[in-house]
Design an enzyme around this catalytic site. Sequence first.
Site, PDB file in Angstrom:
ATOM      1  N   PHE A  31       7.589   5.103   4.281  1.00 36.52           N
ATOM      2  CA  PHE A  31       6.142   5.707   4.350  1.00 36.52           C
ATOM      3  C   PHE A  31       5.467   4.858   3.196  1.00 36.52           C
ATOM      4  O   PHE A  31       5.820   4.583   2.296  1.00 36.52           O
ATOM      5  CB  PHE A  31       6.196   7.058   4.041  1.00 36.52           C
ATOM      6  CG  PHE A  31       4.852   7.639   4.072  1.00 36.52           C
ATOM      7  CD1 PHE A  31       4.223   8.157   5.037  1.00 36.52           C
ATOM      8  CD2 PHE A  31       4.288   7.999   2.675  1.00 36.52           C
ATOM      9  CE1 PHE A  31       2.850   8.422   4.918  1.00 36.52           C
ATOM     10  CE2 PHE A  31       3.058   8.451   2.554  1.00 36.52           C
ATOM     11  CZ  PHE A  31       2.290   8.715   3.843  1.00 36.52           C
TER      12      PHE A  31
ATOM     13  N   ASP B 219       7.860  -0.547  -2.922  1.00 34.83           N
ATOM     14  CA  ASP B 219       7.098   0.555  -3.238  1.00 34.83           C
ATOM     15  C   ASP B 219       7.536   1.562  -4.001  1.00 34.83           C
ATOM     16  O   ASP B 219       8.312   2.315  -3.505  1.00 34.83           O
ATOM     17  CB  ASP B 219       6.829   1.049  -1.567  1.00 34.83           C
ATOM     18  CG  ASP B 219       5.862   2.275  -1.617  1.00 34.83           C
ATOM     19  OD1 ASP B 219       5.526   2.961  -2.641  1.00 34.83           O
ATOM     20  OD2 ASP B 219       5.262   2.668  -0.520  1.00 34.83           O
TER      21      ASP B 219
ATOM     22  N   LYS C 170       1.736   7.971  -7.476  1.00 34.68           N
ATOM     23  CA  LYS C 170       1.825   9.629  -7.819  1.00 34.68           C
ATOM     24  C   LYS C 170       2.207   9.832  -9.258  1.00 34.68           C
ATOM     25  O   LYS C 170       1.078  10.517  -9.624  1.00 34.68           O
ATOM     26  CB  LYS C 170       3.060   9.941  -6.977  1.00 34.68           C
ATOM     27  CG  LYS C 170       2.925  10.112  -5.583  1.00 34.68           C
ATOM     28  CD  LYS C 170       4.117  10.518  -4.820  1.00 34.68           C
ATOM     29  CE  LYS C 170       3.602  10.860  -3.216  1.00 34.68           C
ATOM     30  NZ  LYS C 170       3.738   9.751  -2.407  1.00 34.68           N
TER      31      LYS C 170
HETATM   32  C1  LIG Z   1       3.046   9.041  -1.313  1.00 28.49           C
HETATM   33  C2  LIG Z   1       3.409   7.652  -0.938  1.00 28.49           C
HETATM   34  C3  LIG Z   1       2.589   6.807  -0.641  1.00 28.49           C
HETATM   35  C4  LIG Z   1       1.024   7.096  -0.243  1.00 28.49           C
HETATM   36  O1  LIG Z   1       0.499   7.484  -1.719  1.00 28.49           O
HETATM   37  P1  LIG Z   1      -0.967   8.070  -1.417  1.00 28.49           P
HETATM   38  O2  LIG Z   1      -1.262   8.364  -3.018  1.00 28.49           O
HETATM   39  O3  LIG Z   1      -0.824   9.447  -0.874  1.00 28.49           O
HETATM   40  O4  LIG Z   1      -1.735   7.129  -0.949  1.00 28.49           O
HETATM   41  C5  LIG Z   1       2.811   5.279  -0.405  1.00 28.49           C
HETATM   42  N1  LIG Z   1       4.276   5.266  -0.398  1.00 28.49           N
HETATM   43  C6  LIG Z   1       5.105   5.956  -1.018  1.00 28.49           C
HETATM   44  C7  LIG Z   1       6.783   5.621  -1.035  1.00 28.49           C
HETATM   45  C8  LIG Z   1       4.893   7.503  -1.196  1.00 28.49           C
HETATM   46  O5  LIG Z   1       5.589   8.389  -1.366  1.00 28.49           O
END
Ligand SMILES: *Cc1c(COP(=O)(O)O)cnc(C)c1O
Length: 398
Positions: free
Chosen positions: A138, A223, A252
């Site tokens: 994700f 990420d 986050k």
């Molecule tokens: C939550 C998340 C995102 C997206 O972040 P947003 O602030 O909602 O755009 C991207 N990568 C990972 C691994 C995430 O957990």
Amino acid sequence: MTSDQWIEKSDKYIMKTYGRYPIVPVRGEGCRLWDADGREYLDFLGGVAVNNLGHCHPRVVKALQEQAAQLIHCSNYYQIPQQIELAELLCSHSFADKAFFCNSGAEANEAAIKLARKYSRDTHGPERYEIITAADSFHGRTMATVSATGQEKVQRFFDPLLHGFTHVPFNDAAALEAAVTSNTCAVMLEPIQGEGGVNIPSAGYFQEVRRICDQHGLLLIFDEVQVGMGRTGKMFAYEHFDVVPDIMTLAKALAGGAPIGCMLAKDRFAAAFVPGTHGSTFGGNPLVCAAAIATVRTILEEGILNRTEEIGEYLVGELETLGKKYPFVKDVRGIGLMIGMGLSIPGAEIVKKGHARGVLLNVTHDTVLRFVPPLVVTKQEINTMIGILDGIFAEVEV
Ligand SMILES: *Cc1c(COP(=O)(O)O)cnc(C)c1O
């Protein structure tokens, strides 16, 4: 207004992008939230791995209040001391040399995708733009990050997607190597998959990934939007895997709940961004950076990392003990306070029952209960949650 009154108004005015639960939190402190009717909840979701220091940590609140009275926003046309200080903090505690700030995880990944393409085009020519990512990954909800995300349910309805993304199974270095072509420019992975069900790769996987990247001249992008900022008991999750990426994205938990995104990179790659190639109006403004500085300093100065490792082991142990009593619990996996409990049944009903009993639980990937509480969660709060979960599990009929 009562929760019911708020929900009625929400139905009238808010777009239905989320399957929202009928809970209206209005105040928070530590691991606790209170709703509009005064009901108290123990929060084991932590704003989806955002509230690592708990709700309204005094140092974050103070930083926001003081900065708000001084300067909230100016513009990236000018130099921003709080942004510079935050960049120095993050670079001096990671592999990176330079930072770029934006407002969310998706935006941080967009920046990483653009930087990888720009660097590769400058170095190898315009055909070199493909990025390999993992199935069940994700990376966000913008068009580029939806294209990068390896989940059909996220991509559905939005064709045509952005061209140039290939998905391979996570934790399978041979599949990754087989997917590399002369047009590949980068590999983008979560060190531990979050939304994909708390998937922890086996030892040695990332060494192989690094070798493949080095051999083919590919950038390795991590990420760490969900697993960074102390979540795993180290400041960044890559530190667990004895591997160093070229680019890392954060968001986050970085600013204690204020909206922020950050892309970090080594100088060699960062140099591909020159004036006019990327930007953000709000990105790294004084207010959010003050909150982030307070968050990072608190994690570093208040023993949060060691505590996360210790309390994470305790929570995993308690979940394992509980799981042994119930045949529908398949496994418990986690590092620090990034923990998943795999079930052989859907988790949605369990979450709902948790809410009714005052604990905010979460299910991801349909059958994985995900525990990402604030890193300041106490043993007593864990014991309370485990007791409630035990009661819910006892009612499950399989
Ligand atoms: C939550 C998340 C995102 C997206 O972040 P947003 O602030 O909602 O755009 C991207 N990568 C990972 C691994 C995430 O957990």
